[in-house]
Design an enzyme around this catalytic site. Sequence first.
Site: not given
Ligand code: AMP
Ligand code: MG
Length: 617
Positions: A205, A212, A295
């Site tokens: 990315r 954020r 976030d």
């Molecule tokens: P998101 O739903 O992608 O906005 O992520 C929400 C939170 O979950 C953030 O803190 C991400 O870094 C964490 N997160 C998403 N996918 C993973 C993963 N596979 N392993 C660990 N943390 C994750």
């Molecule tokens: Mg996220």
Amino acid sequence: MEPPEPTALERLRFSHTALQQLPVVHEEEDRPVSRTVRRACFSLLRSLQPLPRPELVAVSGPALALLGLTPQQVLRDPRAAEYLSGSRPLPGARPAAHCYSGHQFGLFAGQLGDGAVTYLGEVQTENQRQEIQLKGGGVTPYSRDGDGRKVLRSSVREFLCSEALAALGIPTTRAASIVTSDLRVLRDPLRDGRRVAERCAVVLRVAPSFIRFGSFEIFLQRDEFSGLEGPSAGRYDLRARLLDYVIEHFYPETQRFSDRRQRNAAFFRAVMERTARLVARWQSVGFCHGVLNTDNMSVLGLTLDYGPFAFMDRYDPDFVSNSSDTRGRYSFSSQPSACRWNLARLAEALGSELNPAEAGGVLDDFMPTYEALYLGNMQRKLGLGREEPQDGELIADLLQLMHNTGADFTNTFRLLGLVPWPGQEQSQRGPEADGGAVESVVERILQQCASIEELKVSNQPTMEQRELAMILSMAQSNPAMFSLVAEQPDVSRQLQRMWRLKELMETDEKQLKAKQRDDWAHFVHRYRKRLARERDGSPVEASVVEEERLKMMKKSNPRVVLRNYICHSAVQEAERGDYSEVNKVLHVLEDPFSDSLNGDCGYDRKPPPWAHNLQVT
Ligand code: AMP
Ligand code: MG
């Protein structure tokens, strides 16, 4: 023997301004342990986590160009897949993970952070500096129970959509490459309890910064609803450093104020404006983000974090792309108010850095700012260069008609560009020729409308049946209360759906088509009357005005967008090991406004029947 010449990837010039200017902590372990990270915006990682047998899926030329790279340089580099998956460290990169918090679906969630993302550094080229990170790079202190990995399915979606929005001219983080591997992790793609071993992938990315709204929420004190606090609660000295960093690098124009709170107010206003501009663009192309938590809101006004996003096929204000969003908090029409709500959380997180009255004033300006930008976008989509007070009504009626007839959002706007100009040509070609052209556009729009069966499905009320039954019984027992409740926008939309469904039950396909034809013919007539006024009192020739209109419409109404079914097919092929579809879709979406370029791809068709019940995964 001479050492081999470094490749273009190996020659990238890194800086680490974020790590130098912001508070950091060092991780002790090679494989970081999940924990609360206090008093830091970044955790410095000791190493990267390699993937077995990394393999390049695709690269984006325009995104690589931001780093001063060409696709050829990357594709020719035998170690590219290793570098771009974090299996081999890029010389000069310093792996780290960013600490942020956030409000998720309205509730403060405490510490979140980069749980599956690794910051590598900022790549400096002659004329810009871009931060790069590996999404899916492995565990960090913020991974909680997660594995820090991303699967091919979600990575292809993020890769393609970042580049598709960028090509539409919509601010977004970018995706320069996607690499997959032999490593598999378990996921539940349909959220039905069936876990599948999916291949991992990593996306590179790119953005000036990934800070954020939630980055500022790590300083929040205990929240009374969730009982949680930010990991750096009350450390306003660190909050000031983060704010200074963001302003110095990304909002330098606000530094002209010597008074700190005045500077901050100008910053907050600028963030508000960029956010309004962003959501006004989403609304004008039918893009639904799906998870507008704080976030996932970039302080730079970029589209950030592609999860269960979708481009709407048929226009529907209640469209929800995220199947876990059962209450429709982030439905299509809620996106502007969700963004405003998020800005209010940002103002709270900035706390004493802002004067409360000034911050309130900025928030009050969000909706009017958004409305004006949205109206401008929609006027351009209709090729209206002059403003008329009734334009808002014309647009609202068009959208209502699209909704009623289940018209394809993207294709209908594109077809409106074929509506003949009611000018000189009309008399030259004769009213009949002109009428014929109008009819043919109406017929083509009708082909983009839904059938009676499709409309019955899409007009099912989305509110829980019990809730709806309760409201309806109120109509008998307490009519005064009922009319109050029925006025609420979400309830009123549900009632409209019900009435619409009732109407549909009482008609047949033939009657429906006749009604759709009448309604569209009426709209096109009204639109042409409005177009005619574009020239009122103007000495400019009709053909010139017409040309301007067509140019404006072609630039504002994409022929192709990343429809869910297109993305789904590309993902399926990629999962079988064939990446040609991902590359083809990427190539076509690089030029979304063109009539002819990039071949007759078929991606400009409304979803085929097999895709009607396709879930966004
Ligand atoms: P998101 O739903 O992608 O906005 O992520 C929400 C939170 O979950 C953030 O803190 C991400 O870094 C964490 N997160 C998403 N996918 C993973 C993963 N596979 N392993 C660990 N943390 C994750
Ligand atoms: Mg996220």
